[in-house]
Design a protein around this motif. Sequence first.
Motif, PDB file in Angstrom:
ATOM      1  N   PHE A   1       6.172   2.112   1.126  1.00 62.15           N
ATOM      2  CA  PHE A   1       4.987   1.270   1.061  1.00 62.15           C
ATOM      3  C   PHE A   1       4.777   0.581   2.398  1.00 62.15           C
ATOM      4  O   PHE A   1       5.743   0.206   3.070  1.00 62.15           O
ATOM      5  N   TYR A   2       3.508   0.414   2.770  1.00 59.58           N
ATOM      6  CA  TYR A   2       3.180  -0.503   3.852  1.00 59.58           C
ATOM      7  C   TYR A   2       3.169  -1.889   3.217  1.00 59.58           C
ATOM      8  O   TYR A   2       2.557  -2.082   2.163  1.00 59.58           O
ATOM      9  N   VAL A   3       3.858  -2.831   3.813  1.00 59.48           N
ATOM     10  CA  VAL A   3       3.826  -4.215   3.345  1.00 59.48           C
ATOM     11  C   VAL A   3       3.213  -5.035   4.464  1.00 59.48           C
ATOM     12  O   VAL A   3       3.596  -4.915   5.624  1.00 59.48           O
ATOM     13  N   GLN A   4       2.220  -5.840   4.111  1.00 56.35           N
ATOM     14  CA  GLN A   4       1.554  -6.621   5.142  1.00 56.35           C
ATOM     15  C   GLN A   4       0.993  -7.920   4.591  1.00 56.35           C
ATOM     16  O   GLN A   4       0.731  -8.042   3.410  1.00 56.35           O
ATOM     17  N   GLY A   5       0.872  -8.854   5.500  1.00 54.96           N
ATOM     18  CA  GLY A   5       0.323 -10.162   5.175  1.00 54.96           C
ATOM     19  C   GLY A   5       1.181 -11.247   5.791  1.00 54.96           C
ATOM     20  O   GLY A   5       2.375 -11.060   6.041  1.00 54.96           O
ATOM     21  N   ASP A   6       0.571 -12.395   6.028  1.00 53.45           N
ATOM     22  CA  ASP A   6       1.306 -13.543   6.579  1.00 53.45           C
ATOM     23  C   ASP A   6       2.060 -13.159   7.856  1.00 53.45           C
ATOM     24  O   ASP A   6       3.238 -13.471   8.012  1.00 53.45           O
TER      25      ASP A   6
ATOM     26  N   THR B   1       9.279  -3.346 -10.890  1.00 55.46           N
ATOM     27  CA  THR B   1       8.020  -3.157 -11.612  1.00 55.46           C
ATOM     28  C   THR B   1       6.849  -3.565 -10.715  1.00 55.46           C
ATOM     29  O   THR B   1       7.042  -3.923  -9.564  1.00 55.46           O
ATOM     30  N   PHE B   2       5.654  -3.494 -11.254  1.00 55.02           N
ATOM     31  CA  PHE B   2       4.445  -3.942 -10.565  1.00 55.02           C
ATOM     32  C   PHE B   2       3.420  -4.296 -11.617  1.00 55.02           C
ATOM     33  O   PHE B   2       3.589  -3.999 -12.805  1.00 55.02           O
ATOM     34  N   GLU B   3       2.327  -4.933 -11.203  1.00 56.87           N
ATOM     35  CA  GLU B   3       1.281  -5.313 -12.150  1.00 56.87           C
ATOM     36  C   GLU B   3       0.270  -4.205 -12.361  1.00 56.87           C
ATOM     37  O   GLU B   3       0.066  -3.747 -13.480  1.00 56.87           O
ATOM     38  N   LYS B   4      -0.381  -3.755 -11.274  1.00 52.24           N
ATOM     39  CA  LYS B   4      -1.352  -2.678 -11.405  1.00 52.24           C
ATOM     40  C   LYS B   4      -1.532  -1.947 -10.085  1.00 52.24           C
ATOM     41  O   LYS B   4      -1.123  -2.413  -9.033  1.00 52.24           O
ATOM     42  N   ILE B   5      -2.165  -0.776 -10.195  1.00 50.54           N
ATOM     43  CA  ILE B   5      -2.494   0.046  -9.028  1.00 50.54           C
ATOM     44  C   ILE B   5      -4.003  -0.028  -8.835  1.00 50.54           C
ATOM     45  O   ILE B   5      -4.767   0.212  -9.763  1.00 50.54           O
ATOM     46  N   ILE B   6      -4.391  -0.360  -7.615  1.00 53.67           N
ATOM     47  CA  ILE B   6      -5.819  -0.354  -7.261  1.00 53.67           C
ATOM     48  C   ILE B   6      -6.032   0.857  -6.363  1.00 53.67           C
ATOM     49  O   ILE B   6      -5.562   0.897  -5.241  1.00 53.67           O
ATOM     50  N   ASP B   7      -6.722   1.851  -6.901  1.00 54.93           N
ATOM     51  CA  ASP B   7      -6.881   3.115  -6.177  1.00 54.93           C
ATOM     52  C   ASP B   7      -8.298   3.306  -5.694  1.00 54.93           C
ATOM     53  O   ASP B   7      -9.250   2.925  -6.246  1.00 54.93           O
TER      54      ASP B   7
ATOM     55  N   GLY C   1      -2.461   5.413  -0.053  1.00 53.57           N
ATOM     56  CA  GLY C   1      -3.417   4.346   0.229  1.00 53.57           C
ATOM     57  C   GLY C   1      -3.702   3.432  -0.937  1.00 53.57           C
ATOM     58  O   GLY C   1      -4.397   2.431  -0.794  1.00 53.57           O
ATOM     59  N   ALA C   2      -3.149   3.727  -2.110  1.00 54.71           N
ATOM     60  CA  ALA C   2      -3.378   2.866  -3.270  1.00 54.71           C
ATOM     61  C   ALA C   2      -2.622   1.556  -3.093  1.00 54.71           C
ATOM     62  O   ALA C   2      -1.494   1.525  -2.601  1.00 54.71           O
ATOM     63  N   GLN C   3      -3.259   0.481  -3.510  1.00 52.85           N
ATOM     64  CA  GLN C   3      -2.624  -0.825  -3.425  1.00 52.85           C
ATOM     65  C   GLN C   3      -1.901  -1.136  -4.728  1.00 52.85           C
ATOM     66  O   GLN C   3      -2.438  -0.934  -5.814  1.00 52.85           O
ATOM     67  N   PHE C   4      -0.673  -1.602  -4.609  1.00 58.84           N
ATOM     68  CA  PHE C   4       0.120  -2.014  -5.763  1.00 58.84           C
ATOM     69  C   PHE C   4       0.165  -3.532  -5.772  1.00 58.84           C
ATOM     70  O   PHE C   4       0.602  -4.144  -4.796  1.00 58.84           O
ATOM     71  N   THR C   5      -0.293  -4.136  -6.855  1.00 60.63           N
ATOM     72  CA  THR C   5      -0.287  -5.591  -6.928  1.00 60.63           C
ATOM     73  C   THR C   5       0.978  -6.081  -7.619  1.00 60.63           C
ATOM     74  O   THR C   5       1.502  -5.444  -8.530  1.00 60.63           O
ATOM     75  N   ASN C   6       1.455  -7.218  -7.113  1.00 62.66           N
ATOM     76  CA  ASN C   6       2.626  -7.880  -7.684  1.00 62.66           C
ATOM     77  C   ASN C   6       3.828  -6.934  -7.783  1.00 62.66           C
ATOM     78  O   ASN C   6       4.520  -6.898  -8.804  1.00 62.66           O
TER      79      ASN C   6
ATOM     80  N   TRP D   1       0.855  -1.183   0.000  1.00 65.71           N
ATOM     81  CA  TRP D   1       0.000   0.000   0.000  1.00 65.71           C
ATOM     82  C   TRP D   1       0.891   1.233   0.000  1.00 65.71           C
ATOM     83  O   TRP D   1       1.752   1.380   0.864  1.00 65.71           O
ATOM     84  N   PHE D   2       0.665   2.119  -0.949  1.00 64.11           N
ATOM     85  CA  PHE D   2       1.509   3.309  -1.076  1.00 64.11           C
ATOM     86  C   PHE D   2       1.365   4.214   0.139  1.00 64.11           C
ATOM     87  O   PHE D   2       0.265   4.530   0.575  1.00 64.11           O
ATOM     88  N   GLN D   3       2.502   4.640   0.661  1.00 67.45           N
ATOM     89  CA  GLN D   3       2.529   5.528   1.825  1.00 67.45           C
ATOM     90  C   GLN D   3       2.958   6.939   1.444  1.00 67.45           C
ATOM     91  O   GLN D   3       2.267   7.897   1.731  1.00 67.45           O
ATOM     92  N   LYS D   4       4.147   7.075   0.781  1.00 70.83           N
ATOM     93  CA  LYS D   4       4.609   8.414   0.419  1.00 70.83           C
ATOM     94  C   LYS D   4       5.781   8.357  -0.547  1.00 70.83           C
ATOM     95  O   LYS D   4       6.452   7.347  -0.694  1.00 70.83           O
TER      96      LYS D   4
END
Length: 139
Positions: free
Chosen positions: A76-81, A133-139, A110-115, A61-64
Amino acid sequence: MKLIQLNCIAFFLFLGIVSCDRPNCNNQNAVFETNLPESKTYKDELVKQLANVDQSKLSYWFQKYEQQNGNEFLHFYVQGDDLCATLVLTMKNWHKLEHVRDKKGNSYYGAQFTNLKFYIQQDSLSTTFVYQTFEKIID
């Protein structure tokens, strides 16, 4: 009629703001609590934690955006597992992120960056996460 329109607009604005927020996570790691994300100690711990988790279960998740001493970084905030940390990416290239750079990150919070892909440069003096790189931004 205007009151109904105003209520509808307010409701959809609220949904828009809430939908861009990342899920809560609770950090259980003392290293992340007591060190800054830019520190070598924090980054070394993050390298260890990333090696022990299923990468496919992580969310970014993009922070700044940050510019310092002629270098540019994205946080980025990185979270999971069971991981809840901040990842500071060094930007050596802006492949697919030129628009983020142009806006200095504004409007992406707050946008999520996938992959999200990056590589790690590590030696006894420094640890650096470098954007690829990344796959896509979910905003």
